[in-house]
Enzyme design. Structure first.
Site, PDB file in Angstrom:
ATOM      1  N   ALA A 176       0.755  -1.210  -0.061  1.00 24.82           N
ATOM      2  CA  ALA A 176      -0.094   0.192   0.027  1.00 24.82           C
ATOM      3  C   ALA A 176       0.758   1.216  -0.048  1.00 24.82           C
ATOM      4  CB  ALA A 176      -0.905   0.074   1.149  1.00 24.82           C
ATOM      5  N   ASP A 177       1.907   1.324   0.851  1.00 24.51           N
ATOM      6  CA  ASP A 177       3.000   2.490   0.738  1.00 24.51           C
ATOM      7  C   ASP A 177       3.366   2.656  -0.712  1.00 24.51           C
ATOM      8  OD1 ASP A 177       2.876   3.354   3.274  1.00 24.51           O
ATOM      9  OD2 ASP A 177       3.971   1.760   3.828  1.00 24.51           O
ATOM     10  N   SER A 178       3.846   1.595  -1.317  1.00 26.40           N
ATOM     11  CA  SER A 178       4.455   1.738  -2.771  1.00 26.40           C
ATOM     12  C   SER A 178       3.227   2.244  -3.631  1.00 26.40           C
ATOM     13  CB  SER A 178       4.991   0.481  -3.096  1.00 26.40           C
ATOM     14  OG  SER A 178       5.964  -0.109  -2.392  1.00 26.40           O
TER      15      SER A 178
END
Length: 404
Positions: A176-178
């Site tokens: 999700a961060d990426s």
């Protein structure tokens, strides 16, 4: 690939774009990395005593965090305590000459320090402020601590990932961060494009829970119109079949996809089951997905009788889609990745030659590049402040006051 911190190739498409990276772990910093990869001049601002935690995440060599070498590449590093008057003043001076600020503090933190949008835009009306948080700048969850793991859970990703009889499954990396980082970089460039017409900057409000929901596809639409909730199906798809991983005679795993009808038909011919093509249900991906057991038995049984090289060759000759399931050792040895220079070598003063992922895409006229890997904590503080016009005594006074 090497370079001098503070320099960018003149042909780089984002050369001259100035970015302040105030963020930590991982979406905000990665967004700044993506901008730096294509020539933006990125200054990474870290607390003097609490550096970006990514410096300590994962394996290290000789005490040097390896993840930081990737995440911190193409960035100059300075230390500032933004909660102090001296740190605030220096940040405002940096922002006055910047194009973009990326931050991921909880909503209200910058405002508490006198560094909110009013103050930043006051010194630079053309500034783009990218605010990357778990839940966005408003709403009932806005002030909760937010990490990518929570977005993977709340978006519906974990609910559809894993075996049907097993628990929801989280990815073993920052998915999700990426995705949020890629979206933030896109959002920043969109805001900068708007600035060319209006002359004004603006705030980018990026909630990590949202981009991953978008890439999951039409789940909300399915539920809205049909009340349909996708179940966990393991490696299978609810939209087509055969689609799975299959083990070969020599113990390797291969992934097969048949999203196109023509490919599904070729696979059935290849594995000796052309009779299945005549079945009425075979004509659509959804119909094939409803008969995945039968199709997996046909494909998996054939693959199990052949070695991996034989399977790959046969699929290539049949123009059907297959790929080996790699771990990182396979990635590093694969000839296609090598031809693309997907994993490239960078000369690093601390570790010598190191290999890491290259820039995300190739531009024929204005390519990006890795000028240097992540630098030590605060390595460029004095140089960056001197470029602002601060004298050596002024820098020393700030350090003495705890602002640096």
């Amino acid at each position: 690939m090497t370079g001098t911190p503070g320099t960018a190739a003149p042909a780089a498409p984002l050369a001259g774009l100035r970015v302040l990276d105030l963020a930590t772990l991982f979406a905000g910093p990665l967004a700044a990395t993506l901008l730096g990869d294509f020539g933006a001049e990125v200054v990474k601002v870290e607390h003097p005593h609490r550096p970006d935690p990514s410096r300590g995440h994962g394996p290290a060599k000789d005490g040097v965090g390896l993840w930081w070498k990737l995440l911190g590449r193409n960035k100059r590093t300075v230390t500032l305590d933004l909660s102090t008057p001296g740190g605030r003043d220096v940040l405002l001076r940096l922002a006055a000459g910047a194009d973009v600020v990326v931050e991921n503090f909880r909503p209200g933190t910058l405002e508490k320090w006198g560094l909110g949008w009013d103050e930043l835009s006051g010194v630079n009306p053309g500034l783009v402020l990218a605010r990357v948080t778990g839940f966005g700048q408003f709403g009932p969850y806005a002030r909760r601590p937010g990490f990518g793991t929570l977005a993977e859970a709340m978006s519906g990703f974990a609910a559809i990932t894993g075996e049907p009889a097993g628990p929801p499954t989280l990815p073993p990396f920052g998915l999700a961060d990426s995705i949020a980082a890629l979206t933030t970089a896109y959002a920043v460039m969109t805001a900068l494009a708007a600035r060319t017409r209006t002359g004004r900057g603006q705030v980018v409000d990026l909630a990590i829970i949202e981009p991953i929901l978008t890439v999951l596809g039409p789940h909300p639409l399915w539920y809205d119109q049909l009340g349909y909730v996708q179940p966990r199906t393991g490696n299978r798809s609810t939209n087509n079949a055969p689609r799975n991983t299959y083990r070969t005679a020599d113990g390797r795993w291969l992934a097969v996809s048949t999203s196109a009808q023509s490919v599904a038909e070729r696979v059935m011919h290849l594995v000796g089951r052309p009779d299945l093509i005549a079945e009425p249900w075979f004509a659509t991906g959804t119909g094939r997905a409803q008969h995945a057991d039968e199709l997996d038995e046909a494909v998996g049984g054939w693959i199990a009788r052949h070695k991996s090289d034989e399977v790959v060759t046969a699929f290539e000759e049949a123009q059907a889609a297959v790929a080996p399931v790699y771990d990182v050792r396979d990635v590093m040895a694969d000839p296609q990745f090598a031809a693309l220079d997907t994993v490239t070598e960078v000369q690093d003063p601390e570790l010598g030659p190191i290999r890491m992922q290259n820039v995300l895409f190739r531009l024929s006229e204005t390519p990006g590049g890795i000028r240097w890997a992540g630098r030590p904590h605060g390595a460029d503080t004095d140089a960056v402040l001197a470029e602002l016009g601060l004298s050596a005594p002024e820098i020393a006074a700030l350090r003495e006051a705890g602002s640096l």
